[in-house]
Design a protein around this motif. Structure first.
Motif, mmCIF file in Angstrom:
data_model
loop_
_atom_site.group_PDB
_atom_site.id
_atom_site.type_symbol
_atom_site.label_atom_id
_atom_site.label_comp_id
_atom_site.label_asym_id
_atom_site.label_seq_id
_atom_site.Cartn_x
_atom_site.Cartn_y
_atom_site.Cartn_z
ATOM 1 N N GLU A 301 52.702 42.353 45.218
ATOM 2 C CA GLU A 301 52.280 43.553 45.927
ATOM 3 C C GLU A 301 52.175 44.683 44.914
ATOM 4 O OE1 GLU A 301 54.823 44.444 49.229
ATOM 5 O OE2 GLU A 301 54.844 42.376 49.939
ATOM 6 N N SER A 302 50.987 44.886 44.374
ATOM 7 C CA SER A 302 50.804 45.944 43.388
ATOM 8 C C SER A 302 49.328 46.272 43.244
ATOM 9 C CB SER A 302 51.360 45.515 42.029
ATOM 10 O OG SER A 302 50.548 44.518 41.437
ATOM 11 N N VAL A 303 49.063 47.486 42.802
ATOM 12 C CA VAL A 303 47.689 47.893 42.527
ATOM 13 C C VAL A 303 47.080 47.070 41.387
ATOM 14 C CG1 VAL A 303 46.248 49.785 41.676
ATOM 15 C CG2 VAL A 303 47.928 50.210 43.480
ATOM 16 N N PRO A 304 47.801 46.862 40.256
ATOM 17 C CA PRO A 304 47.212 46.036 39.191
ATOM 18 C C PRO A 304 46.826 44.639 39.659
ATOM 19 C CG PRO A 304 49.087 47.252 38.334
ATOM 20 C CD PRO A 304 49.085 47.460 39.829
ATOM 21 N N ASN A 305 47.640 44.033 40.523
ATOM 22 C CA ASN A 305 47.295 42.712 41.040
ATOM 23 C C ASN A 305 46.031 42.773 41.889
ATOM 24 O OD1 ASN A 305 47.910 39.823 41.891
ATOM 25 N ND2 ASN A 305 47.966 40.872 43.859
ATOM 26 N N ALA A 306 45.926 43.803 42.738
ATOM 27 C CA ALA A 306 44.734 43.954 43.570
ATOM 28 C C ALA A 306 43.478 44.092 42.704
ATOM 29 C CB ALA A 306 44.885 45.168 44.488
ATOM 30 N N LEU A 307 43.581 44.874 41.645
ATOM 31 C CA LEU A 307 42.432 45.065 40.766
ATOM 32 C C LEU A 307 42.076 43.788 40.013
ATOM 33 C CD1 LEU A 307 43.255 48.597 39.294
ATOM 34 C CD2 LEU A 307 41.519 48.031 41.000
ATOM 35 N N GLU A 308 43.098 43.086 39.532
ATOM 36 C CA GLU A 308 42.825 41.851 38.784
ATOM 37 C C GLU A 308 42.133 40.822 39.666
ATOM 38 O OE1 GLU A 308 44.998 38.537 35.926
ATOM 39 O OE2 GLU A 308 46.211 39.688 37.327
#
Length: 415
Positions: A301-308
């Motif tokens: 659950e993170s913004v970097p994961n969503a972007l990747e």
């Protein structure tokens, strides 16, 4: 601006369910990659895709407005021929017909479907959660309710000592509220951080007026003579003007599950963010994805994961080379502390602390038996975070004694 008009777009094209950070980003990445088909972005909230991290910090303190939250200006979607359906819920997916069925009766065909449905707040296991004083924090609407209730002298009880709970505690104290954090575990951040980091944040928050009830659970919230009372399992009753529940999140996987897609605490995807249906992708908080770095499937659950994952799905749909895998990373801002985390503390044989927690600047390194960094938790220590993240991704062997010595540059810890 896209050099094609809506009338000339290929249809059906790509449909994205979920207009959060992941959904809004994948729509933009598709256009950046040269995707010329139609893009339909469907979201349940009334706002265009926006940033969620500021909700527990800058938004509550009045340091951010709605325009500042937006990922991109409203005109971006018109200029890039992205059809937006806001305030719209999707009820079902017909995989055979490649059809998305919305609650208002409308349907949209797709060639490729991207699920970016996110996660929702976990339901608290006690009575009284439906009372008006009991709030959660997942959306901008939630944050606005919370903001209106946070006033100087307000008595705030936060149920859950995770990152969201501690971030809100810091914001509430900055606004002059009285704050009590109730955590059922013996330490804050027990499920997401090491004990050394928990001890630091417990001290740091306590010194700034946050009170903790550790090893305690809430049994109910009751209204007594017009005021709320939070009842704990040891019989203590905490008066409250506001109760924030932050006990974790669960993935919104129901659409995928009902469509027959494989799920296991998240929609299961591969390294291209593709589900077991070759025409359906899933990205962001709703997914469980492979991490070859750790030889596991995890839900992040993170913004970097969503972007990747948005980049992975966009590249696959556009038949482009897969983007280079990234080391997972996260951050949290509390009072004057910037916490940055890279990697995951898995298969750890030794913990190395670099720096001094009492000086509010240090890093905790989680090292494997073969002398490789698995994760770093850095408090006001940007060089340790940046270099640690590189060393994790490169699987570089390091010298433990050099790592332990803060007088030796992080660039010199690798063997």
């Amino acid at each position: 601006m896209l050099e094609t008009s809506i009338n000339s777009l290929q249809s059906p094209g790509t449909v994205i369910i979920g207009a959060g950070h992941a959904g809004g980003s994948v729509a933009a990445f598709l256009r950046q990659n040269g995707f010329a088909g139609s893009i339909t972005l469907i979201g349940e909230e009334p706002l265009e895709p926006y940033q969620r991290p500021p909700l527990s910090k800058a938004w509550l303190k009045g340091e951010a407005n709605e325009e500042g939250l937006r990922l991109r200006p409203a005109e971006f979607y018109l200029e890039n021929c992205i059809q937006l359906y806001l305030n719209t819920r999707v009820d079902a997916i017909d995989r055979l017909a490649r059809l998305v069925c919305m609650a208002d009766g409308k349907t949209v065909n797709y060639d490729n479907l991207i699920l970016a449905t996110g996660a929702r707040a976990r339901t608290a296991p006690f009575e009284g959660t439906s009372l008006p004083v009991v709030l959660e924090l997942r959306t901008a609407a939630d944050a606005e309710k919370l903001k209106l209730a946070l006033k100087p002298g307000a008595r705030v009880v936060i149920v859950g000592g995770g990152y969201v709970g501690l971030e809100v505690a810091a914001s509430a104290r900055a606004l002059g509220a009285e704050v009590v954090v109730v955590e059922r575990e013996a330490r804050p951040l027990a499920r997401v951080a090491c004990s050394q980091l928990s001890s630091f944040f417990l001290r740091y928050h306590s010194q700034r007026g946050v009170t903790f009830r550790l090893g305690r659970s809430v049994t109910s919230v009751q209204m007594l003579d017009g005021a709320a009372s939070v009842c704990l399992d040891d019989g203590e009753q905490l008066p409250a003007d506001l109760v924030l529940v932050g006990v974790g999140a669960v993935p919104n996987e129901e659409l995928a599950r009902h469509a027959g897609l494989r799920c296991d605490d998240g929609v299961l995807v591969d390294l291209s963010a593709r589900t077991d249906d070759p025409n359906i992708y899933a990205i962001g908080d709703c997914t469980r994805r492979p991490l070859p770095l750790y030889n596991r499937k995890v839900r992040l659950e993170s913004v970097p994961n969503a972007l990747e994952q948005a980049k992975q799905a966009a590249a696959s749909i556009c038949n482009l080379p897969a983007p280079k895998p990234e080391t997972p990373w996260f951050w949290s801002d509390q009072f004057d502390v910037k916490l940055q985390i890279a990697g995951l503390p898995m298969d750890v044989a030794e913990i190395v602390i670099r720096g001094d927690p009492d000086e509010d600047r240090f890093a905790v390194f989680h090292v494997s038996a073969d002398q490789r960094i698995q994760a770093v938790e850095a408090v006001n220590a940007v060089p340790e975070f940046m270099m640690g993240r590189q060393l994790i991704g490169a699987r570089t062997e390091i010298n433990i004694e050099r790592l332990r010595n803060p007088n030796i540059s992080m660039k010199e810890v690798a063997i």
